[in-house]
Design an enzyme around this catalytic site. Sequence first.
Site, PDB file in Angstrom:
ATOM      1  N   THR A  69       0.975  -1.275   0.299  1.00 56.49           N
ATOM      2  CA  THR A  69       0.097  -0.345  -0.053  1.00 56.49           C
ATOM      3  C   THR A  69       0.794   1.192  -0.462  1.00 56.49           C
ATOM      4  OG1 THR A  69      -2.184   0.723   1.100  1.00 56.49           O
ATOM      5  CG2 THR A  69      -0.697   0.353   2.864  1.00 56.49           C
ATOM      6  N   LYS A  73       3.955   1.474  -4.055  1.00 55.10           N
ATOM      7  CA  LYS A  73       3.142   0.439  -4.619  1.00 55.10           C
ATOM      8  C   LYS A  73       4.257   0.805  -6.352  1.00 55.10           C
ATOM      9  CE  LYS A  73      -1.911   0.141  -3.562  1.00 55.10           C
ATOM     10  NZ  LYS A  73      -2.757   0.438  -4.281  1.00 55.10           N
ATOM     11  N   GLY A 134     -10.087  12.018 -12.796  1.00 57.74           N
ATOM     12  CA  GLY A 134      -8.344  12.333 -12.340  1.00 57.74           C
ATOM     13  C   GLY A 134      -7.305  11.458 -12.951  1.00 57.74           C
ATOM     14  N   ALA A 135      -5.869  11.527 -12.751  1.00 53.22           N
ATOM     15  CA  ALA A 135      -4.861  11.276 -13.427  1.00 53.22           C
ATOM     16  C   ALA A 135      -3.865  10.368 -12.912  1.00 53.22           C
ATOM     17  CB  ALA A 135      -4.718  12.291 -14.664  1.00 53.22           C
ATOM     18  N   GLY A 136      -3.974  10.235 -11.429  1.00 48.00           N
ATOM     19  CA  GLY A 136      -3.301   9.661 -10.552  1.00 48.00           C
ATOM     20  C   GLY A 136      -3.021   8.587 -10.368  1.00 48.00           C
ATOM     21  N   GLY A 137      -2.481   7.794  -9.697  1.00 49.24           N
ATOM     22  CA  GLY A 137      -1.930   6.393  -9.792  1.00 49.24           C
ATOM     23  C   GLY A 137      -3.585   5.571  -9.065  1.00 49.24           C
ATOM     24  N   ALA A 138      -4.588   6.294  -8.843  1.00 51.28           N
ATOM     25  CA  ALA A 138      -6.294   5.225  -8.940  1.00 51.28           C
ATOM     26  C   ALA A 138      -6.585   5.595 -10.297  1.00 51.28           C
ATOM     27  CB  ALA A 138      -6.569   6.548  -7.391  1.00 51.28           C
ATOM     28  N   MET A 223     -13.795   5.658  -5.303  1.00 52.11           N
ATOM     29  CA  MET A 223     -13.012   4.521  -4.487  1.00 52.11           C
ATOM     30  C   MET A 223     -12.284   5.468  -2.857  1.00 52.11           C
ATOM     31  SD  MET A 223     -10.421   4.028  -8.250  1.00 52.11           S
ATOM     32  CE  MET A 223     -10.535   4.352  -9.229  1.00 52.11           C
TER      33      MET A 223
HETATM   34  P1  ATR Z   1      -3.701   9.140  -6.189  1.00 54.17           P
HETATM   35  O1  ATR Z   1      -2.191   7.661  -6.270  1.00 54.17           O
HETATM   36  O2  ATR Z   1      -4.808   9.007  -5.437  1.00 54.17           O
HETATM   37  O3  ATR Z   1      -4.259   8.783  -7.729  1.00 54.17           O
HETATM   38  P2  ATR Z   1      -2.214  11.534  -7.135  1.00 54.17           P
HETATM   39  O4  ATR Z   1      -1.407   9.926  -7.749  1.00 54.17           O
HETATM   40  O5  ATR Z   1      -1.443  12.788  -6.340  1.00 54.17           O
HETATM   41  O6  ATR Z   1      -2.800  10.297  -5.661  1.00 54.17           O
HETATM   42  O7  ATR Z   1      -3.398  11.492  -8.196  1.00 54.17           O
HETATM   43  C1  ATR Z   1      -4.299  12.770  -7.482  1.00 54.17           C
HETATM   44  C2  ATR Z   1      -5.533  12.801  -8.129  1.00 54.17           C
HETATM   45  O8  ATR Z   1      -6.825  14.229  -7.677  1.00 54.17           O
HETATM   46  C3  ATR Z   1      -4.957  14.122  -9.791  1.00 54.17           C
HETATM   47  O9  ATR Z   1      -5.519  13.553 -10.931  1.00 54.17           O
HETATM   48  C4  ATR Z   1      -5.164  15.097  -9.266  1.00 54.17           C
HETATM   49  O10 ATR Z   1      -5.783  16.277 -10.050  1.00 54.17           O
HETATM   50  P3  ATR Z   1      -3.917  16.891 -11.171  1.00 54.17           P
HETATM   51  O11 ATR Z   1      -3.721  16.129 -11.899  1.00 54.17           O
HETATM   52  O12 ATR Z   1      -4.682  17.946 -11.462  1.00 54.17           O
HETATM   53  O13 ATR Z   1      -2.942  17.123  -9.266  1.00 54.17           O
HETATM   54  C5  ATR Z   1      -6.479  15.412  -8.541  1.00 54.17           C
HETATM   55  N1  ATR Z   1      -6.744  16.423  -7.515  1.00 54.17           N
HETATM   56  C6  ATR Z   1      -6.497  15.940  -6.058  1.00 54.17           C
HETATM   57  N2  ATR Z   1      -6.772  17.315  -5.694  1.00 54.17           N
HETATM   58  C7  ATR Z   1      -7.422  17.859  -6.755  1.00 54.17           C
HETATM   59  C8  ATR Z   1      -8.781  19.111  -6.647  1.00 54.17           C
HETATM   60  N3  ATR Z   1      -8.811  20.093  -5.430  1.00 54.17           N
HETATM   61  N4  ATR Z   1      -9.524  19.440  -7.651  1.00 54.17           N
HETATM   62  C9  ATR Z   1      -9.379  18.341  -8.396  1.00 54.17           C
HETATM   63  N5  ATR Z   1      -8.952  17.817  -8.811  1.00 54.17           N
HETATM   64  C10 ATR Z   1      -7.677  16.939  -7.789  1.00 54.17           C
END
Ligand code: ATR
Length: 266
Positions: A69, A73, A134-138, A223
Site C-alpha cells: 500500500t 506501489k 483523475g489522472a493519478g495512480g488510482a 474510490m
Molecule cells: P492517487 O495515487 O491517489 O491517484 P495522485 O497521484 O496524487 O494520487 O493523484 C491525485 C488526483 O487527484 C490527480 O488526478 C489530481 O489532479 P491533478 O493531476 O490536476 O493534480 C486530483 N486532484 C487532487 N486534488 C484535486 C482538486 N482539489 N481538484 C481536482 N482534482 C484534484
Amino acid sequence: MKTYRCAVIGNPIAHSQSPALHEQFAREAGISLIYDKILSPLEDFETIVRDFFAKSPDTRPIHCGLNITLPFKVRAYQLAEQHTDHAQHAGAVNTFYLNAKHQLVGDNTDGIGLCRALMQHGYSLKNKRVLLLGAGGAARGALYPLLQAGVRELSLSNRTLSKAQQLIKPYQSQFPITLLTPEDFSTSAPFDFIINATSAGLHDETFTLPTPLIHRQTYCYDMIYGKPTAFLHWAAQHHLPHHDGYSMLVAQARESFARWFGSSSF
Ligand code: ATR
C-alpha cells in the site's frame, strides 16, 4: 495443516483493514493464515520485501504473499521481477507472490477490484458511457480493467489536462477512450457512470459537475472509503445512486487472496 503467512506493507499502516479482510477469507476457505501489518521505514522497503520472501519456502509458516500500500506501489513495480498484465498497465503493484521459478511477481488487483465492486452493486459496465475523474495512480490502475470490461466509451477528465492526455495515449488506437475537457462539459452526452479517482473533496473543497453530464440514473462511485467526500455529497444532492470505495477495498483484497490461494468466490 500448513500455515501460511501473508502481510500488508506500507507507511503508515496502522489503519489498514487488510488483516481483518484476509483473515475472514482464510476462515471461509479453511486456510490457516497469519496476516501481519508491516510498517516499513521509507528506505527499507526493498530489503523488507526481499527478506520476507527469502524465508520462503523453507521455514514454517510459508511466506506466500504480500500486499503493498501507500507509498510503495510504484517502488513495488520496480522491484518485481515479473509483472502481470494488470500491473504493467497500472505501472504499480499491490500484490506480490513468487512464481514456480521463485521470481517475485508483481500484480495489481485494484482495477479489477473496482470492476468487481460495481458488479456486486448490480451495475454492468458493458456498453456504458463512463466518466473517470483523475489522472493519478488510482485512475491509472482503473483504466485498463474498465476498458476491458467492454465500456462503450470511457472519458477521462482531470484538473491538469496534460496528465490525462498522457494517460489515455497508449490506449487510443485500441479502445474507445477520449479526453473530456471543461469546454466539452456543456455539449457532452450524459454518462451512465462517474467514477472519482481524484483526491479532490477530501479537504473541505466543494465538488460540482455540470448537469448535462448526468441523467437520472447516473451511478457515482468514489474510490475513497471511510470518509464523506464532496463528490458523494454532490451525488446525493442530485439524488444519484452512489457508493464509496469500501466495496472496492474488499474486492481487491479478495482478488489478491485468490492469486495466493487459487480460490475466488467470483
Ligand atoms: P492517487 O495515487 O491517489 O491517484 P495522485 O497521484 O496524487 O494520487 O493523484 C491525485 C488526483 O487527484 C490527480 O488526478 C489530481 O489532479 P491533478 O493531476 O490536476 O493534480 C486530483 N486532484 C487532487 N486534488 C484535486 C482538486 N482539489 N481538484 C481536482 N482534482 C484534484
